[in-house]
Write a protein that holds these residues in place. Structure first.
Motif, mmCIF file in Angstrom:
data_model
loop_
_atom_site.group_PDB
_atom_site.id
_atom_site.type_symbol
_atom_site.label_atom_id
_atom_site.label_comp_id
_atom_site.label_asym_id
_atom_site.label_seq_id
_atom_site.Cartn_x
_atom_site.Cartn_y
_atom_site.Cartn_z
ATOM 1 N N UNK B 17 0.840 -1.163 0.092
ATOM 2 C CA UNK B 17 -0.035 0.026 0.079
ATOM 3 C C UNK B 17 0.886 1.326 0.040
ATOM 4 N N UNK B 18 0.150 2.412 0.039
ATOM 5 C CA UNK B 18 0.975 3.825 0.146
ATOM 6 C C UNK B 18 0.597 4.416 1.450
ATOM 7 N N UNK B 19 2.075 4.785 1.917
ATOM 8 C CA UNK B 19 1.693 5.321 3.125
ATOM 9 C C UNK B 19 1.974 6.792 3.076
ATOM 10 N N UNK B 20 1.219 7.457 3.542
ATOM 11 C CA UNK B 20 1.277 9.116 3.574
ATOM 12 C C UNK B 20 1.390 9.837 4.786
ATOM 13 N N UNK B 21 2.144 10.731 4.795
ATOM 14 C CA UNK B 21 2.579 11.288 6.149
ATOM 15 C C UNK B 21 2.719 12.794 5.762
ATOM 16 N N UNK B 22 1.805 13.827 6.694
ATOM 17 C CA UNK B 22 1.723 15.203 6.294
ATOM 18 C C UNK B 22 2.350 16.017 7.420
ATOM 19 N N UNK B 23 3.115 16.949 6.780
ATOM 20 C CA UNK B 23 3.401 18.003 7.628
ATOM 21 C C UNK B 23 3.254 19.528 7.367
ATOM 22 N N UNK B 24 3.115 20.541 8.269
ATOM 23 C CA UNK B 24 2.673 21.873 7.846
ATOM 24 C C UNK B 24 3.545 22.736 8.698
ATOM 25 N N UNK B 25 4.128 23.918 8.064
ATOM 26 C CA UNK B 25 4.931 24.680 8.787
ATOM 27 C C UNK B 25 4.309 26.112 8.852
ATOM 28 N N UNK B 26 5.011 27.245 9.576
ATOM 29 C CA UNK B 26 4.541 28.288 9.730
ATOM 30 C C UNK B 26 5.613 29.324 8.974
ATOM 31 N N UNK B 27 6.846 29.241 9.366
ATOM 32 C CA UNK B 27 7.940 30.146 9.048
ATOM 33 C C UNK B 27 8.096 30.104 7.352
ATOM 34 N N UNK B 53 12.131 25.246 -3.670
ATOM 35 C CA UNK B 53 12.114 25.770 -5.105
ATOM 36 C C UNK B 53 11.683 24.728 -5.905
ATOM 37 N N UNK B 54 11.282 23.520 -5.575
ATOM 38 C CA UNK B 54 10.583 22.483 -6.234
ATOM 39 C C UNK B 54 9.574 22.017 -5.583
ATOM 40 N N UNK B 55 8.517 21.227 -6.264
ATOM 41 C CA UNK B 55 7.146 20.973 -5.789
ATOM 42 C C UNK B 55 7.216 19.226 -5.574
ATOM 43 N N UNK B 68 4.214 24.891 -1.505
ATOM 44 C CA UNK B 68 4.707 26.132 -0.850
ATOM 45 C C UNK B 68 3.458 27.051 -0.484
ATOM 46 N N UNK B 69 2.474 27.230 -1.272
ATOM 47 C CA UNK B 69 1.364 28.263 -0.994
ATOM 48 C C UNK B 69 0.763 28.065 0.302
ATOM 49 N N UNK B 70 0.663 26.599 0.468
ATOM 50 C CA UNK B 70 -0.259 26.046 1.509
ATOM 51 C C UNK B 70 0.754 25.752 2.737
ATOM 52 N N UNK B 71 2.036 25.946 2.634
ATOM 53 C CA UNK B 71 2.947 25.697 3.607
ATOM 54 C C UNK B 71 2.799 24.238 4.389
#
Lengths: 114, 110
Positions: B17-27, B53-55, B68-71
């Motif tokens: 299967x596919x494992x997906x882990x998410x992170x969000x940042x503020x700075x 600079x890469x997606x 980048x726009x969603x951080x």
């Protein structure tokens, strides 16, 4: 090629005792770090050293002191151990370069304070 | 205030299967986003990293997606294997200062 070496691997202390955790790296890195890892809290920075002779506080420095002995070695000292300092301690090093470089970690010191 | 927020805390995935882990940042000044893999009794080890600079960056079965726009940034593990069972940490860095997420414990069931 050892990378980052930490000693000791395990230690049990009584409340109030002191000890020094040792860390050495052989990658000629300028920056070195001490973290503690507690369940559910990730890695929290205790102190770091951007270069030989300099040290700065991180997020959780209280109860700890550090010494950057030379470029290779960075030690962490607990002067009067408390049960709240029971944790796994990791040392890391990295190059200092614009755009970021990864940290290299040792395998940790597991410290229990009774 | 936590600089990097990571979810989920734990994840169970079937082999393949596919494992997906998410992170969000503020700075928005962070300029380096590594992912680390940690096995029991060992220190974290760099798995894959991306710069803003890469997606997307792919290395074998491991892919970082970066918004980048969603951080936000995420780690995708394709064709997950039992040997991938470990704790994964995201991090964000600026000027050699690293801020870590709280970790995700991944279990891949055979």
């Amino acid at each position: 090629n050892a990378g980052v070496t930490q000693t000791p691997k395990f230690q049990v202390l009584k409340t109030g005792q002191s000890m020094t955790l040792q860390c050495a790296q052989d990658m000629n890195h300028n920056s070195m770090y001490w973290y503690r890892q507690d369940p559910g809290m990730g890695l929290r920075l205790i102190y770091y050293s951007a270069s030989e002779g300099t040290t700065d506080k991180g997020e959780v420095p209280n109860g700890y002191n550090v010494s950057r002995l030379n470029k290779r070695e960075f030690s962490l000292r607990l002067e009067s151990a408390a049960p709240s300092q029971t944790s796994v301690y990791f040392c890391a090093s990295s190059e200092e370069r614009v755009g970021g470089q990864p940290q290299h970690f040792g395998d940790g010191t597991r410290l229990s304070i009774l | 205030q936590q600089q990097v927020k990571q979810s989920p805390q734990s994840l169970i995935v079937q082999k393949g299967g596919i494992s997906i882990i998410n992170c969000a940042y503020e700075n928005t000044a962070f300029d380096y986003f590594p992912w680390y893999q940690q096995f029991p009794g060992k220190g974290p080890a760099l798995l894959i990293a991306i710069r803003p600079d890469v997606s997307e960056k792919k290395e074998g079965r491991f892919t970082i997606s970066f918004n980048k726009s969603a951080k936000q940034f995420s780690l995708h593990i394709m064709d997950s294997q039992p040997g991938d069972s470990a704790t994964y940490f995201c991090a964000a860095s600026i000027s050699n200062q690293f801020y870590f997420g709280t970790g995700t414990s991944l279990t891949v069931i055979p």
